[in-house]
Design an enzyme around this catalytic site. Sequence first.
Site, PDB file in Angstrom:
ATOM      1  N   ASP A   1     -31.786  35.633   5.696  1.00 50.40           N
ATOM      2  CA  ASP A   1     -33.148  35.203   6.024  1.00 50.40           C
ATOM      3  C   ASP A   1     -33.095  34.122   7.123  1.00 50.40           C
ATOM      4  O   ASP A   1     -32.260  33.218   7.057  1.00 50.40           O
ATOM      5  CB  ASP A   1     -33.740  34.614   4.718  1.00 50.40           C
ATOM      6  CG  ASP A   1     -35.231  34.377   4.776  1.00 50.40           C
ATOM      7  OD1 ASP A   1     -35.899  34.994   5.622  1.00 50.40           O
ATOM      8  OD2 ASP A   1     -35.737  33.579   3.951  1.00 50.40           O
ATOM      9  N   HIS A   2     -33.985  34.207   8.108  1.00 51.03           N
ATOM     10  CA  HIS A   2     -34.122  33.147   9.136  1.00 51.03           C
ATOM     11  C   HIS A   2     -32.808  32.704   9.775  1.00 51.03           C
ATOM     12  O   HIS A   2     -32.532  31.508   9.844  1.00 51.03           O
ATOM     13  CB  HIS A   2     -34.795  31.908   8.542  1.00 51.03           C
ATOM     14  CG  HIS A   2     -36.262  32.090   8.299  1.00 51.03           C
ATOM     15  ND1 HIS A   2     -37.179  32.186   9.317  1.00 51.03           N
ATOM     16  CD2 HIS A   2     -36.956  32.199   7.142  1.00 51.03           C
ATOM     17  CE1 HIS A   2     -38.388  32.345   8.802  1.00 51.03           C
ATOM     18  NE2 HIS A   2     -38.280  32.366   7.485  1.00 51.03           N
TER      19      HIS A   2
HETATM   20 ZN   LIG Z   1     -39.824  32.661   6.203  1.00 47.39          ZN
END
Ligand SMILES: [Zn+2]
Length: 277
Positions: free
Chosen positions: A78-79
């Site tokens: 994520d990210h």
């Molecule tokens: Zn986010």
Amino acid sequence: MIVTMKELLDEANKRNYAVVAPNAWNEDTIKAAIAAAEQEKSPLILALYPVMADIEEFGYVARKFAKESKIPVAIHLDHSDSFNQVIKAIKAGYSSVMVDRSKMPYKENVQEVKEIVKIAHAVGVTVEAELGHVGQGKDYEDTRDSGLTKVDEAVSFVKETQVDCLAVAIGTSHGVYTGDPRIDFDLLKAIKREVNVPLVLHGSSGTGDKNIKRCVEFGINKINLFTDLDLAASDKLIDYVKSKKSIRIVEANDILYNGYKEKLIENMRLVGSNNMI
Ligand SMILES: [Zn+2]
């Protein structure tokens, strides 16, 4: 079993539901998330936010439990904000990565995402990117409007980068909102009409069940979730402690991860991914 995020989201897109992507960071959260998905017969995206744990260690544990499970699980970064993080995740066996360059100007965002998509696709890993910018809840009133995704840019971005799914900014924000969330459903509908890959919602926590349900109805296929799980777990522990004079560490651990799991199940039902396996 381990699958790519693309497989899960293409199916969700076809059948009009969303897959929840909870942040997990250790063996307990990985096990709680998989147990929730198994109980609900739901697909799952296990998402590691790289500041929460080591990319390689998480990959090792997540792969072990996902492989043993009967439900399809995508292991997702994520990210990510650097090229190195993506390579590390690919080497550690993640099946999907998010390349977040949403703070960069459009051109640079396209350039960096495009390069990573090429590499990731060559080894069967799928890619999410973000266009527009989903900010932090504490800055909501100042950043909401300027961050919104533009429809024409979303169309050309997907075409140029060949990304597998797209995170859009339609009025949500990360963490706890200051003020009430205002979701631009017309914008979501317009993006969905023009863009042919599954759409992702970040900052789902605190957005409200009704809003989330409508987002799914209008075409969101992946729901990122952390703060609501975190709050549910800590509320549960606080309530328990209030009724006791003391508490053992093992007990506290179980209460926290049960709180996380219960809230995740609630969200799976909300976005309609339960009984989809
Ligand atoms: Zn986010």
